[in-house]
Design a protein around this motif. Sequence first.
Motif, PDB file in Angstrom:
ATOM      1  N   LEU A 224       0.830  -1.204   0.000  1.00 47.13           N
ATOM      2  CA  LEU A 224       0.000   0.000   0.000  1.00 47.13           C
ATOM      3  C   LEU A 224       0.862   1.250   0.000  1.00 47.13           C
ATOM      4  O   LEU A 224       0.536   2.242  -0.654  1.00 47.13           O
ATOM      5  CB  LEU A 224      -0.917   0.001   1.226  1.00 47.13           C
ATOM      6  CG  LEU A 224      -2.088  -0.978   1.230  1.00 47.13           C
ATOM      7  CD1 LEU A 224      -2.804  -0.930   2.565  1.00 47.13           C
ATOM      8  CD2 LEU A 224      -3.051  -0.663   0.102  1.00 47.13           C
ATOM      9  N   ASN A 225       1.964   1.187   0.726  1.00 46.17           N
ATOM     10  CA  ASN A 225       2.835   2.346   0.823  1.00 46.17           C
ATOM     11  C   ASN A 225       3.418   2.732  -0.536  1.00 46.17           C
ATOM     12  O   ASN A 225       3.691   3.903  -0.808  1.00 46.17           O
ATOM     13  CB  ASN A 225       3.958   2.075   1.819  1.00 46.17           C
ATOM     14  CG  ASN A 225       4.714   3.325   2.196  1.00 46.17           C
ATOM     15  OD1 ASN A 225       4.116   4.318   2.587  1.00 46.17           O
ATOM     16  ND2 ASN A 225       6.026   3.290   2.054  1.00 46.17           N
ATOM     17  N   LYS A 226       3.630   1.734  -1.419  1.00 45.76           N
ATOM     18  CA  LYS A 226       4.137   2.023  -2.756  1.00 45.76           C
ATOM     19  C   LYS A 226       3.230   2.999  -3.495  1.00 45.76           C
ATOM     20  O   LYS A 226       3.693   3.848  -4.253  1.00 45.76           O
ATOM     21  CB  LYS A 226       4.249   0.736  -3.582  1.00 45.76           C
ATOM     22  CG  LYS A 226       5.401  -0.157  -3.237  1.00 45.76           C
ATOM     23  CD  LYS A 226       5.334  -1.460  -4.021  1.00 45.76           C
ATOM     24  CE  LYS A 226       5.163  -1.240  -5.505  1.00 45.76           C
ATOM     25  NZ  LYS A 226       5.148  -2.508  -6.265  1.00 45.76           N
ATOM     26  N   TYR A 227       1.931   2.860  -3.274  1.00 45.08           N
ATOM     27  CA  TYR A 227       0.959   3.677  -4.000  1.00 45.08           C
ATOM     28  C   TYR A 227       0.421   4.836  -3.174  1.00 45.08           C
ATOM     29  O   TYR A 227      -0.498   5.525  -3.610  1.00 45.08           O
ATOM     30  CB  TYR A 227      -0.198   2.799  -4.475  1.00 45.08           C
ATOM     31  CG  TYR A 227       0.153   1.967  -5.688  1.00 45.08           C
ATOM     32  CD1 TYR A 227       0.034   2.500  -6.964  1.00 45.08           C
ATOM     33  CD2 TYR A 227       0.631   0.675  -5.558  1.00 45.08           C
ATOM     34  CE1 TYR A 227       0.364   1.756  -8.085  1.00 45.08           C
ATOM     35  CE2 TYR A 227       0.975  -0.073  -6.682  1.00 45.08           C
ATOM     36  CZ  TYR A 227       0.836   0.470  -7.931  1.00 45.08           C
ATOM     37  OH  TYR A 227       1.180  -0.277  -9.043  1.00 45.08           O
ATOM     38  N   SER A 228       0.999   5.088  -1.993  1.00 48.50           N
ATOM     39  CA  SER A 228       0.454   6.129  -1.125  1.00 48.50           C
ATOM     40  C   SER A 228       0.542   7.519  -1.752  1.00 48.50           C
ATOM     41  O   SER A 228      -0.227   8.412  -1.402  1.00 48.50           O
ATOM     42  CB  SER A 228       1.167   6.115   0.229  1.00 48.50           C
ATOM     43  OG  SER A 228       2.548   6.395   0.083  1.00 48.50           O
ATOM     44  N   PHE A 229       1.473   7.715  -2.700  1.00 47.12           N
ATOM     45  CA  PHE A 229       1.568   9.022  -3.351  1.00 47.12           C
ATOM     46  C   PHE A 229       0.282   9.386  -4.083  1.00 47.12           C
ATOM     47  O   PHE A 229      -0.002  10.566  -4.332  1.00 47.12           O
ATOM     48  CB  PHE A 229       2.740   9.040  -4.349  1.00 47.12           C
ATOM     49  CG  PHE A 229       2.523   8.199  -5.576  1.00 47.12           C
ATOM     50  CD1 PHE A 229       1.990   8.753  -6.729  1.00 47.12           C
ATOM     51  CD2 PHE A 229       2.848   6.851  -5.585  1.00 47.12           C
ATOM     52  CE1 PHE A 229       1.784   7.986  -7.868  1.00 47.12           C
ATOM     53  CE2 PHE A 229       2.651   6.076  -6.709  1.00 47.12           C
ATOM     54  CZ  PHE A 229       2.123   6.638  -7.857  1.00 47.12           C
ATOM     55  N   MET A 230      -0.522   8.374  -4.412  1.00 44.93           N
ATOM     56  CA  MET A 230      -1.747   8.623  -5.156  1.00 44.93           C
ATOM     57  C   MET A 230      -2.823   9.272  -4.288  1.00 44.93           C
ATOM     58  O   MET A 230      -3.702   9.959  -4.796  1.00 44.93           O
ATOM     59  CB  MET A 230      -2.270   7.321  -5.769  1.00 44.93           C
ATOM     60  CG  MET A 230      -1.357   6.749  -6.836  1.00 44.93           C
ATOM     61  SD  MET A 230      -1.814   5.077  -7.374  1.00 44.93           S
ATOM     62  CE  MET A 230      -3.490   5.320  -7.924  1.00 44.93           C
ATOM     63  N   TRP A 231      -2.779   9.018  -2.975  1.00 49.66           N
ATOM     64  CA  TRP A 231      -3.816   9.598  -2.134  1.00 49.66           C
ATOM     65  C   TRP A 231      -3.288  10.573  -1.082  1.00 49.66           C
ATOM     66  O   TRP A 231      -4.062  11.181  -0.367  1.00 49.66           O
ATOM     67  CB  TRP A 231      -4.643   8.516  -1.438  1.00 49.66           C
ATOM     68  CG  TRP A 231      -3.877   7.486  -0.679  1.00 49.66           C
ATOM     69  CD1 TRP A 231      -3.246   7.630   0.518  1.00 49.66           C
ATOM     70  CD2 TRP A 231      -3.697   6.125  -1.057  1.00 49.66           C
ATOM     71  NE1 TRP A 231      -2.670   6.452   0.902  1.00 49.66           N
ATOM     72  CE2 TRP A 231      -2.939   5.489  -0.055  1.00 49.66           C
ATOM     73  CE3 TRP A 231      -4.108   5.352  -2.150  1.00 49.66           C
ATOM     74  CZ2 TRP A 231      -2.565   4.150  -0.099  1.00 49.66           C
ATOM     75  CZ3 TRP A 231      -3.731   4.020  -2.197  1.00 49.66           C
ATOM     76  CH2 TRP A 231      -2.976   3.427  -1.186  1.00 49.66           C
ATOM     77  N   ASN A 232      -1.974  10.742  -0.982  1.00 50.51           N
ATOM     78  CA  ASN A 232      -1.494  11.695   0.010  1.00 50.51           C
ATOM     79  C   ASN A 232      -1.169  13.069  -0.579  1.00 50.51           C
ATOM     80  O   ASN A 232      -0.682  13.946   0.117  1.00 50.51           O
ATOM     81  CB  ASN A 232      -0.281  11.138   0.772  1.00 50.51           C
ATOM     82  CG  ASN A 232       0.944  10.946  -0.107  1.00 50.51           C
ATOM     83  OD1 ASN A 232       1.026  11.482  -1.210  1.00 50.51           O
ATOM     84  ND2 ASN A 232       1.891  10.167   0.382  1.00 50.51           N
ATOM     85  N   GLY A 233      -1.422  13.250  -1.872  1.00 51.31           N
ATOM     86  CA  GLY A 233      -1.268  14.558  -2.481  1.00 51.31           C
ATOM     87  C   GLY A 233       0.146  14.969  -2.780  1.00 51.31           C
ATOM     88  O   GLY A 233       0.398  16.124  -3.129  1.00 51.31           O
ATOM     89  N   ILE A 234       1.095  14.033  -2.654  1.00 55.49           N
ATOM     90  CA  ILE A 234       2.500  14.365  -2.883  1.00 55.49           C
ATOM     91  C   ILE A 234       2.883  14.036  -4.323  1.00 55.49           C
ATOM     92  O   ILE A 234       2.535  12.973  -4.844  1.00 55.49           O
ATOM     93  CB  ILE A 234       3.414  13.587  -1.914  1.00 55.49           C
ATOM     94  CG1 ILE A 234       3.157  14.036  -0.478  1.00 55.49           C
ATOM     95  CG2 ILE A 234       4.881  13.780  -2.262  1.00 55.49           C
ATOM     96  CD1 ILE A 234       3.908  13.242   0.563  1.00 55.49           C
ATOM     97  N   LYS A 235       3.615  14.937  -4.967  1.00 57.48           N
ATOM     98  CA  LYS A 235       4.123  14.729  -6.317  1.00 57.48           C
ATOM     99  C   LYS A 235       5.597  14.352  -6.209  1.00 57.48           C
ATOM    100  O   LYS A 235       6.450  15.221  -5.991  1.00 57.48           O
ATOM    101  CB  LYS A 235       3.950  16.000  -7.155  1.00 57.48           C
ATOM    102  CG  LYS A 235       4.050  15.797  -8.648  1.00 57.48           C
ATOM    103  CD  LYS A 235       3.659  17.075  -9.387  1.00 57.48           C
ATOM    104  CE  LYS A 235       3.684  16.866 -10.897  1.00 57.48           C
ATOM    105  NZ  LYS A 235       3.301  18.081 -11.636  1.00 57.48           N
ATOM    106  N   PRO A 236       5.939  13.053  -6.328  1.00 54.46           N
ATOM    107  CA  PRO A 236       7.321  12.621  -6.118  1.00 54.46           C
ATOM    108  C   PRO A 236       8.292  13.271  -7.100  1.00 54.46           C
ATOM    109  O   PRO A 236       7.962  13.527  -8.258  1.00 54.46           O
ATOM    110  CB  PRO A 236       7.253  11.102  -6.341  1.00 54.46           C
ATOM    111  CG  PRO A 236       5.823  10.742  -6.139  1.00 54.46           C
ATOM    112  CD  PRO A 236       5.050  11.926  -6.629  1.00 54.46           C
ATOM    113  N   ASP A 237       9.504  13.537  -6.623  1.00 54.22           N
ATOM    114  CA  ASP A 237      10.552  14.131  -7.448  1.00 54.22           C
ATOM    115  C   ASP A 237      11.483  13.017  -7.935  1.00 54.22           C
ATOM    116  O   ASP A 237      12.246  12.457  -7.161  1.00 54.22           O
ATOM    117  CB  ASP A 237      11.339  15.161  -6.633  1.00 54.22           C
ATOM    118  CG  ASP A 237      12.293  15.982  -7.493  1.00 54.22           C
ATOM    119  OD1 ASP A 237      12.492  15.622  -8.668  1.00 54.22           O
ATOM    120  OD2 ASP A 237      12.850  16.967  -6.982  1.00 54.22           O
ATOM    121  N   LEU A 238      11.401  12.697  -9.228  1.00 56.46           N
ATOM    122  CA  LEU A 238      12.212  11.629  -9.805  1.00 56.46           C
ATOM    123  C   LEU A 238      13.515  12.144 -10.405  1.00 56.46           C
ATOM    124  O   LEU A 238      14.391  11.360 -10.764  1.00 56.46           O
ATOM    125  CB  LEU A 238      11.416  10.888 -10.888  1.00 56.46           C
ATOM    126  CG  LEU A 238      10.097  10.247 -10.444  1.00 56.46           C
ATOM    127  CD1 LEU A 238       9.442   9.534 -11.618  1.00 56.46           C
ATOM    128  CD2 LEU A 238      10.308   9.291  -9.284  1.00 56.46           C
TER     129      LEU A 238
END
Length: 451
Positions: A224-238
């Motif tokens: 679940l943590n892998k996909y948490s960016f989808m619901w926590n509003g964070i835009k990961p910096d790649l």
Amino acid sequence: MQQRIHLSLWEKIRNISFGTLLPILMLVLLSMPQYVSAEGTALLISDSRQAAESWQWIFASEKGLSITHDTSYYGGHLKTVRGVSDDVAHILADKGIETQRPQFIFLQLGCNDSSDADAGITTYEHTLFDYPFGMVCNNKGANVKNKNIAVSKDLTRVSCSNFSGALYRIVSHLRKVSPDSRIFLLPPTPYGGDRTPDEKAKTEQMRLVAQLFCIPFAEDAGMLNKYSFMWNGIKPDLGKVLLIGDSYCFTRKWTGELEKIAKVSITNLGKTSATLKERKGNANTLGAQLQRIPSGCNPDIIILEGGINDEADQPKVVENYPEHIANLRRTNFAGALAYLVKVLRSRFPHARIYAVTPGGLYYGHTDHPFDYIVKSEQIRRAASLIGVPTVDWDREGRLSFVFNNSKGTGNGTTSKPFIYNVPSLETGDLLHPNERGGRYLAENVVAELTK
């Protein structure tokens, strides 16, 4: 006495100036978990109260995701000998799902069923496909020709006697009534704790079904943590990403979606019809793209996306992967991948390198609809031997694997074949992703690169 202490504390706080208090308040706020509530957008469909409640606690306490609607079929069953079970029929008739259009749908079904007695690719393949084969044609270009295909069964004829058939009906329905929902499959057991032998067997079978239907299988909180960016509003910096690949990169659909959900600067060298392996007379390979890397390129991440246009390696070749890696024999997945990694590591020693397994979006125009599983396992094995992680499109990024003749073209005969280059919900031509299909692939890439 207790009241006097509280009053004394309040008097001290009241006497603190706002300028002194503001930094303290800011420090407290910044130290708190930064969740953006997904309230009203998450739906759990479960047939076990015990299992559902244990997972809802994990969602809320560890992942900041609030499951605000629970479609419960407690005590229900997925499987039936004939037709559709009453509980599956209830899910298909539930108008609330279409009304809500939740952002996330978590399926936790099969808790009250026994494991499939005969489970595996062959069994599930015959559940979903009709044989003998039909005919398909691209109907475009200079080399128009018919090919054999495995024709998916009419949905009403799909057997619900095993997990693949019952869940196929449900997943197909959910994609139709709520096409933008991201579907996850949960194990048919409560979170944590020991599992019985039958529960272990069901979990393995559900993992295979999830792979067939391109649904992330969220077996634990880590997944679940892998996909948490989808619901926590964070835009990961790649950072800076170099792409070496085939038409999936060239068409720029999933890469365009990647730029929407992540902070990223992309150098895309993908080329249509490129193969991972080298074969006689073929100059269009991922290896050939190394010569086109711009001189100023300095990537943080390198993604090798290929294999869709390749045939699977023979079993004896797979057995000799260590030798092929040592000799950089580029006519097989292991040697070809080893060559790419060696060159790229020498040029970009600090870059993180990933290989993408060839999930593909649509395998209905082949008479071997599950070949992608064989190829993906081979690439995963080769990558492991080389020491490269994988982005598993075959497990979590695929969109559809059945033949979709939604436009009513042809009848599958030689004289009037099906046409497979018509658009579908998630593709532009039943093979390459459109924007919606590209979002699935991009989400899977971000999940792997940021886990």
